[in-house]
Design an enzyme around this catalytic site. Structure first.
Site, PDB file in Angstrom:
ATOM      1  N   HIS A  51       0.867  -1.202   0.000  1.00  0.00           N
ATOM      2  CA  HIS A  51       0.000   0.000   0.000  1.00  0.00           C
ATOM      3  C   HIS A  51       0.892   1.238   0.000  1.00  0.00           C
ATOM      4  CE1 HIS A  51      -3.750   2.241   1.529  1.00  0.00           C
ATOM      5  NE2 HIS A  51      -2.797   3.160   1.335  1.00  0.00           N
ATOM      6  N   HIS A  96       1.446   5.448  -1.826  1.00  0.00           N
ATOM      7  CA  HIS A  96       1.060   6.551  -2.711  1.00  0.00           C
ATOM      8  C   HIS A  96       2.340   7.089  -3.338  1.00  0.00           C
ATOM      9  CE1 HIS A  96      -2.980   6.827  -0.843  1.00  0.00           C
ATOM     10  NE2 HIS A  96      -2.328   6.327   0.184  1.00  0.00           N
ATOM     11  N   LYS A 126      -9.686  -0.256  -5.271  1.00  0.00           N
ATOM     12  CA  LYS A 126      -9.632   0.474  -3.998  1.00  0.00           C
ATOM     13  C   LYS A 126     -10.961   1.131  -3.658  1.00  0.00           C
ATOM     14  CE  LYS A 126      -7.994   2.398  -0.385  1.00  0.00           C
ATOM     15  NZ  LYS A 126      -6.757   2.766   0.237  1.00  0.00           N
ATOM     16  N   HIS A 165     -10.347   1.403   2.450  1.00  0.00           N
ATOM     17  CA  HIS A 165     -10.048   2.428   3.451  1.00  0.00           C
ATOM     18  C   HIS A 165     -11.189   2.295   4.465  1.00  0.00           C
ATOM     19  CE1 HIS A 165      -8.413   6.325   4.927  1.00  0.00           C
ATOM     20  NE2 HIS A 165      -9.564   6.261   5.554  1.00  0.00           N
ATOM     21  N   HIS A 219      -4.251  -0.352   6.187  1.00  0.00           N
ATOM     22  CA  HIS A 219      -3.686   0.474   7.275  1.00  0.00           C
ATOM     23  C   HIS A 219      -4.537   0.447   8.545  1.00  0.00           C
ATOM     24  CE1 HIS A 219      -6.522   3.232   5.453  1.00  0.00           C
ATOM     25  NE2 HIS A 219      -5.717   3.581   4.467  1.00  0.00           N
ATOM     26  N   ASP A 236       1.670   2.826   3.433  1.00  0.00           N
ATOM     27  CA  ASP A 236       0.808   4.002   3.272  1.00  0.00           C
ATOM     28  C   ASP A 236       1.644   5.282   3.279  1.00  0.00           C
ATOM     29  OD1 ASP A 236      -1.505   5.358   2.746  1.00  0.00           O
ATOM     30  OD2 ASP A 236      -2.185   5.432   4.814  1.00  0.00           O
TER      31      ASP A 236
HETATM   32  O1  DOR Z   1      -2.792   9.667   5.605  1.00  0.00           O
HETATM   33  C1  DOR Z   1      -3.269   9.350   4.522  1.00  0.00           C
HETATM   34  N1  DOR Z   1      -2.834   9.890   3.363  1.00  0.00           N
HETATM   35  N2  DOR Z   1      -4.285   8.465   4.494  1.00  0.00           N
HETATM   36  C2  DOR Z   1      -4.938   8.177   3.372  1.00  0.00           C
HETATM   37  O2  DOR Z   1      -5.872   7.431   3.442  1.00  0.00           O
HETATM   38  C3  DOR Z   1      -4.604   8.857   2.105  1.00  0.00           C
HETATM   39  C4  DOR Z   1      -3.243   9.369   2.096  1.00  0.00           C
HETATM   40  C5  DOR Z   1      -2.982  10.362   0.970  1.00  0.00           C
HETATM   41  O3  DOR Z   1      -3.232  10.016  -0.182  1.00  0.00           O
HETATM   42  O4  DOR Z   1      -2.506  11.466   1.244  1.00  0.00           O
HETATM   43 ZN    ZN Z   2      -3.212   5.169   1.625  1.00  0.00          ZN
END
Ligand code: DOR
Ligand code: ZN
Length: 363
Positions: free
Chosen positions: A27, A29, A116, A153, A191, A267
């Site tokens: 997981h 980004h 997702k 989520h 998470h 995450d």
């Molecule tokens: O802390 C987070 N940041 N939680 C999420 O669910 C999304 C992520 C983000 O994309 O910034």
């Molecule tokens: Zn995330």
């Protein structure tokens, strides 16, 4: 120097180096544009593969968009040294209108590995997310047939539910009914941050679809006091939000338990410094630079280094039906100080830090 391979039993005291099958991040980004170019090498140097979150603006809702995003990620990989073979595992962003055909296209692509679910309004770029799962019934049926997992989520957005209770309420109101209605659906509870989620996953009904859960390094290391006592620390603000110590302790216990339903998902979610340090700051911690070291520190402090390889390298691919890595990485016991920021064309992303130095370093 005492070098240890995970396959041997040992007491972590006195171990100076640890070799394990190359872990994957289930997981993350990695964003797009300048951030993607500057930061993707961090993830690629640590992990063999990573499940890529689709919450771009606009979100990645089709297989065609995922193919284009995947190309941009591949182009951002380092051209030499570690990370050149990094493999992005793509996901699609579920909306009220995602069609069953799109699910079949995703499965046939071979590069989309999950769908997702962002309940609309839960987090960063979730506005296009699902307003009510009842709109997705035929799509969820297609996911059962194709065995494409739903990555959730797990928070409700009901304004009367306290922000610290949103995960716990999600289990009763959404997750359990969903799994009963779609008994062959594979689900990753992403998470997780509470003892309630740990218990739910650990005792999941085995007659229903497979259930797994990712755990971040930051939720293993910190509780809400660290974020709020002595002044608010915006760089510790993430979603789901940090909880009480009892919940953090339950997460550590789950991660080091050796239970195959729990696996690594950072995450890591970079935001520019000025958007975090703002009157309405963004949620996300940037851990991609040093994620393995953070996990190693947690497992070491819990006296459970021998359980790191299962959590970081085996349980994830086993859940996703992918081969375990045949490559290895070595972590060495060595104290080092992290950079404060990563500078990107005059902007910066603040690196997740604790008050103490890290005691492990990737070789
Ligand atoms: O802390 C987070 N940041 N939680 C999420 O669910 C999304 C992520 C983000 O994309 O910034
Ligand atoms: Zn995330």
């Amino acid at each position: 120097m005492n070098i240890l391979h995970q396959s041997t039993e040992f007491n972590s005291f006195g171990i100076d180096a640890l070799t394990l099958a190359r872990p994957d991040d289930w997981h993350v980004h990695v964003r797009d544009g300048a951030l993607l170019k500057a930061l993707l090498p961090h993830t690629a140097q640590q992990f063999g593969r990573a499940i890529i979150m689709p919450n771009l603006k606009p979100p990645v809702t089709t297989t065609e968009q995922a193919a284009a995003y995947r190309k941009r990620i591949l182009a951002a990989r380092p051209t030499q040294g570690p990370g050149t073979a990094f493999e992005p595992l793509m996901t699609l962003y579920l909306t009220d209108n995602t069609s069953p055909d799109e699910i079949w296209r995703a499965r046939e692509s071979g590069f989309v590995h999950g769908i997702k679910l962002y309940p609309a309004g839960t987090t960063t770029n979730s506005d296009a997310g699902v307003t009510d799962l009842r709109h997705c019934a035929v799509t969820l049926e297609a996911m059962q047939k194709t065995s494409l997992p739903l990555l959730v989520h797990g928070e409700v957005t009901d304004p009367v539910v306290d922000v610290f209770d949103r995960e716990e309420v999600f289990i009763d109101r959404v997750l359990e009914p969903l799994r009963r209605d779609f008994p062959a659906l594979k689900v990753v509870f992403e998470h997780i941050t509470t003892r309630n989620a740990v218990e739910y996953v650990r005792h999941a009904d085995t007659s229903l679809g497979m259930l797994g859960a990712t755990i971040t390094a930051h939720h293993l290391l910190l509780n809400r006091n660290t974020m709020l006592v002595g002044g608010i620390k915006p760089h510790y603000y993430c979603l789901p939000i940090f909880k009480r110590e009892v919940h953090r302790a339950a997460l550590v216990e789950a991660a080091i338990s050796g239970h195959p339903r729990f696996f690594l998902g950072t995450d890591s979610a970079p935001h520019l410094k000025n958007f975090k340090e703002s009157s309405c700051g963004c949620a996300g911690c940037y851990t991609a630079l040093h994620a393995l070291e953070l996990y190693a520190q947690t497992f070491d402090e819990a006296g459970a280094l021998r359980r790191l390889e299962g959590f970081a390298s085996f349980h994830g691919p086993d859940f996703y039906g992918l081969p375990r890595s045949i490559d290895t990485v070595t972590l060495e016991r060595s104290s080092w100080t992290l950079p404060e920021n990563i500078d990107i064309d005059g902007m910066s992303v603040v690196v997740f830090k604790m008050s103490k130095d890290l005691s492990w370093k990737l070789r």
